[in-house]
Design a protein around this motif. Structure first.
Motif, PDB file in Angstrom:
ATOM      1  N   TYR A  80       0.823  -1.204   0.000  1.00  0.00           N
ATOM      2  CA  TYR A  80       0.000   0.000   0.000  1.00  0.00           C
ATOM      3  C   TYR A  80       0.859   1.257   0.000  1.00  0.00           C
ATOM      4  O   TYR A  80       1.883   1.333   0.681  1.00  0.00           O
ATOM      5  N   HIS A  81       0.395   2.251  -0.755  1.00  0.00           N
ATOM      6  CA  HIS A  81       0.996   3.585  -0.755  1.00  0.00           C
ATOM      7  C   HIS A  81      -0.046   4.556  -0.215  1.00  0.00           C
ATOM      8  O   HIS A  81      -1.178   4.595  -0.698  1.00  0.00           O
ATOM      9  N   VAL A  82       0.351   5.341   0.780  1.00  0.00           N
ATOM     10  CA  VAL A  82      -0.584   6.243   1.447  1.00  0.00           C
ATOM     11  C   VAL A  82       0.023   7.635   1.524  1.00  0.00           C
ATOM     12  O   VAL A  82       1.179   7.785   1.917  1.00  0.00           O
ATOM     13  N   VAL A  83      -0.751   8.654   1.162  1.00  0.00           N
ATOM     14  CA  VAL A  83      -0.350  10.043   1.357  1.00  0.00           C
ATOM     15  C   VAL A  83      -1.216  10.630   2.461  1.00  0.00           C
ATOM     16  O   VAL A  83      -2.442  10.480   2.441  1.00  0.00           O
ATOM     17  N   VAL A  84      -0.563  11.285   3.445  1.00  0.00           N
ATOM     18  CA  VAL A  84      -1.269  11.863   4.593  1.00  0.00           C
ATOM     19  C   VAL A  84      -0.900  13.337   4.709  1.00  0.00           C
ATOM     20  O   VAL A  84       0.285  13.701   4.600  1.00  0.00           O
ATOM     21  N   TRP A  85      -1.914  14.186   4.945  1.00  0.00           N
ATOM     22  CA  TRP A  85      -1.696  15.610   5.182  1.00  0.00           C
ATOM     23  C   TRP A  85      -1.810  15.872   6.679  1.00  0.00           C
ATOM     24  O   TRP A  85      -2.868  15.664   7.288  1.00  0.00           O
ATOM     25  N   LEU A  86      -0.715  16.334   7.302  1.00  0.00           N
ATOM     26  CA  LEU A  86      -0.686  16.642   8.728  1.00  0.00           C
ATOM     27  C   LEU A  86      -0.255  18.091   8.924  1.00  0.00           C
ATOM     28  O   LEU A  86       0.531  18.625   8.130  1.00  0.00           O
ATOM     29  N   PRO A  87      -0.724  18.745   9.999  1.00  0.00           N
ATOM     30  CA  PRO A  87      -0.248  20.100  10.287  1.00  0.00           C
ATOM     31  C   PRO A  87       1.254  20.096  10.559  1.00  0.00           C
ATOM     32  O   PRO A  87       1.814  19.113  11.036  1.00  0.00           O
ATOM     33  N   LYS A  88       1.874  21.187  10.248  1.00  0.00           N
ATOM     34  CA  LYS A  88       3.317  21.311  10.481  1.00  0.00           C
ATOM     35  C   LYS A  88       3.639  21.054  11.952  1.00  0.00           C
ATOM     36  O   LYS A  88       2.958  21.550  12.857  1.00  0.00           O
ATOM     37  N   GLY A  89       4.669  20.235  12.189  1.00  0.00           N
ATOM     38  CA  GLY A  89       5.073  19.918  13.546  1.00  0.00           C
ATOM     39  C   GLY A  89       4.468  18.641  14.078  1.00  0.00           C
ATOM     40  O   GLY A  89       4.829  18.199  15.177  1.00  0.00           O
ATOM     41  N   LYS A  90       3.553  18.018  13.323  1.00  0.00           N
ATOM     42  CA  LYS A  90       2.955  16.744  13.718  1.00  0.00           C
ATOM     43  C   LYS A  90       3.583  15.632  12.881  1.00  0.00           C
ATOM     44  O   LYS A  90       3.666  15.749  11.648  1.00  0.00           O
ATOM     45  N   TYR A  91       4.027  14.572  13.547  1.00  0.00           N
ATOM     46  CA  TYR A  91       4.726  13.494  12.848  1.00  0.00           C
ATOM     47  C   TYR A  91       4.126  12.147  13.233  1.00  0.00           C
ATOM     48  O   TYR A  91       4.049  11.800  14.420  1.00  0.00           O
ATOM     49  N   LEU A  92       3.722  11.398  12.249  1.00  0.00           N
ATOM     50  CA  LEU A  92       3.195  10.055  12.495  1.00  0.00           C
ATOM     51  C   LEU A  92       4.323   9.117  12.919  1.00  0.00           C
ATOM     52  O   LEU A  92       5.430   9.192  12.380  1.00  0.00           O
ATOM     53  N   PRO A  93       4.066   8.213  13.843  1.00  0.00           N
ATOM     54  CA  PRO A  93       5.081   7.208  14.178  1.00  0.00           C
ATOM     55  C   PRO A  93       5.169   6.160  13.080  1.00  0.00           C
ATOM     56  O   PRO A  93       4.265   6.043  12.238  1.00  0.00           O
ATOM     57  N   HIS A  94       6.243   5.399  13.057  1.00  0.00           N
ATOM     58  CA  HIS A  94       6.367   4.307  12.095  1.00  0.00           C
ATOM     59  C   HIS A  94       5.324   3.245  12.429  1.00  0.00           C
ATOM     60  O   HIS A  94       5.225   2.790  13.569  1.00  0.00           O
ATOM     61  N   ALA A  95       4.572   2.854  11.420  1.00  0.00           N
ATOM     62  CA  ALA A  95       3.431   1.977  11.654  1.00  0.00           C
ATOM     63  C   ALA A  95       3.837   0.606  12.184  1.00  0.00           C
ATOM     64  O   ALA A  95       3.135   0.030  13.021  1.00  0.00           O
ATOM     65  N   ASP A  96       4.983   0.071  11.737  1.00  0.00           N
ATOM     66  CA  ASP A  96       5.395  -1.250  12.222  1.00  0.00           C
ATOM     67  C   ASP A  96       5.864  -1.177  13.672  1.00  0.00           C
ATOM     68  O   ASP A  96       5.531  -2.025  14.503  1.00  0.00           O
ATOM     69  N   ALA A  97       6.660  -0.136  14.011  1.00  0.00           N
ATOM     70  CA  ALA A  97       7.137   0.013  15.389  1.00  0.00           C
ATOM     71  C   ALA A  97       5.990   0.303  16.351  1.00  0.00           C
ATOM     72  O   ALA A  97       6.025  -0.107  17.516  1.00  0.00           O
ATOM     73  N   GLN A  98       4.965   0.992  15.861  1.00  0.00           N
ATOM     74  CA  GLN A  98       3.819   1.346  16.695  1.00  0.00           C
ATOM     75  C   GLN A  98       2.844   0.179  16.842  1.00  0.00           C
ATOM     76  O   GLN A  98       1.954   0.220  17.687  1.00  0.00           O
ATOM     77  N   GLY A  99       3.020  -0.870  16.028  1.00  0.00           N
ATOM     78  CA  GLY A  99       2.103  -1.998  16.071  1.00  0.00           C
ATOM     79  C   GLY A  99       0.899  -1.835  15.183  1.00  0.00           C
ATOM     80  O   GLY A  99      -0.027  -2.654  15.210  1.00  0.00           O
ATOM     81  N   TRP A 100       0.881  -0.773  14.363  1.00  0.00           N
ATOM     82  CA  TRP A 100      -0.245  -0.565  13.461  1.00  0.00           C
ATOM     83  C   TRP A 100      -0.185  -1.497  12.250  1.00  0.00           C
ATOM     84  O   TRP A 100      -1.203  -1.751  11.628  1.00  0.00           O
ATOM     85  N   TRP A 101       1.014  -1.945  11.917  1.00  0.00           N
ATOM     86  CA  TRP A 101       1.208  -2.813  10.749  1.00  0.00           C
ATOM     87  C   TRP A 101       2.145  -3.960  11.132  1.00  0.00           C
ATOM     88  O   TRP A 101       3.351  -3.913  10.882  1.00  0.00           O
ATOM     89  N   PRO A 102       1.616  -5.033  11.727  1.00  0.00           N
ATOM     90  CA  PRO A 102       2.457  -6.137  12.173  1.00  0.00           C
ATOM     91  C   PRO A 102       2.692  -7.194  11.094  1.00  0.00           C
ATOM     92  O   PRO A 102       3.114  -8.305  11.411  1.00  0.00           O
ATOM     93  N   HIS A 103       2.434  -6.840   9.839  1.00  0.00           N
ATOM     94  CA  HIS A 103       2.466  -7.833   8.760  1.00  0.00           C
ATOM     95  C   HIS A 103       3.721  -7.758   7.905  1.00  0.00           C
ATOM     96  O   HIS A 103       3.877  -8.533   6.962  1.00  0.00           O
ATOM     97  N   GLY A 104       4.621  -6.808   8.214  1.00  0.00           N
ATOM     98  CA  GLY A 104       5.821  -6.655   7.414  1.00  0.00           C
ATOM     99  C   GLY A 104       6.522  -5.359   7.741  1.00  0.00           C
ATOM    100  O   GLY A 104       6.563  -4.936   8.902  1.00  0.00           O
TER     101      GLY A 104
END
Length: 275
Positions: A139-163
């Motif tokens: 999957y390829h995903v584009v996300v728009w976030l306000p400046k200064g907000k950073y998403l965590p890595h999905a695998d390290a956060q447990g959001w994507w445990p499949h690879g």
């Protein structure tokens, strides 16, 4: 009197034998030919168009991704408190070639949305599913976030445990996502796991969703209902949700013995009768 009756019956029998054979329950050849001619005059042969379902699916995907990305980008930059935006490009990859299961991406999206909601952020995103050469979906995903907000890595956060996952800054978010949407071929689309969606988006306002629906509708519907309509696909055609106006589809679809899909346009007269 009896002789006259016998004469009349004989003449009728002779006329019938001289004309055409007659049998109860059957139609003479001349009558059948005439019926076929009348049916041909009433229902002329229609040209059938073969439908490539995967090509149609790709076309709808490109339309949805392109318009949703532009609308989200515009919407983010025209908010009342417009600010600089942190645009991220996320890639979600499966470790196993056959690792895909329904609900995996939905769980990731739900976790990401929860993270944004806790921080008072309205999540805006567009995604495309792509089939890799090795046969795995990613999957390829584009996300728009306000400046200064950073998403965590999905695998390290447990959001994507499949690879594995990857996240980078997207200098041109619309170009990024439309590029991946345009890469999908008919052959690749045929290899998608059964039930897998090709794309999606979230965060659009109702007016933005209406725009996407408008551009996804067939041209004959757009020409008839104009850009002010809220076009919805319903049984037998399309309708404008604002006015309730219904447009019956002039097309009929049939599936052949080999699974091929064909479409043909019905006669205007028959369409008026159906309406």
């Amino acid at each position: 009197m009896g002789e006259i009756c016998q004469f009349n019956r004989a003449n009728a029998s002779a006329e019938r034998s001289d004309a055409e054979p007659f049998a109860l329950g059957f139609i003479t050849n001349a009558t059948k030919d005439r019926v076929d001619t009348l049916q041909a005059e009433k229902r002329p042969l229609r040209e059938r168009l073969k439908i490539n379902r995967e090509a149609s699916r790709i076309k709808r995907m490109k339309t949805s991704v392109g318009h949703a990305a532009r609308l989200l980008h515009f919407d983010a930059h025209t908010e009342r408190n417009a600010q600089l935006w942190n645009k991220k490009f996320i890639t979600l990859t499966y470790a196993d070639v056959d690792g895909w299961q329904a609900g995996h991406f939905g769980a990731f999206r739900k976790a990401m949305n929860h993270w944004c909601r806790e921080r008072g952020i309205r999540l805006r995103y567009v995604w495309v599913a792509e089939l890799q050469k090795r046969g795995a979906l990613h999957y390829h995903v584009v996300v728009w976030l306000p400046k200064g907000k950073y998403l965590p890595h999905a695998d390290a956060q447990g959001w994507w445990p499949h690879g594995m996952t990857n996240i980078v800054t997207a200098q041109s978010p619309i170009g990024y996502i439309t590029k991946y949407a345009s890469k999908t071929t008919v052959e690749q689309a045929m290899g998608y796991p059964r039930g897998a969606r090709m794309c999606g988006h979230g965060g659009l306002q109702p007016e933005g969703r209406r725009h996407v629906r408008y551009w996804q509708a067939p041209m004959w519907v757009r020409d008839a209902l104009t850009g002010k309509a809220d076009i919805r696909k319903v049984s037998g055609g399309y309708m404008d949700k604002f006015t309730g106006e219904f447009l019956p589809s002039p097309w009929r679809v049939v599936v052949g013995a080999g699974g091929q899909v064909w479409a043909y346009r019905i006669d205007d007269q028959l369409q008026e009768q159906a309406a």
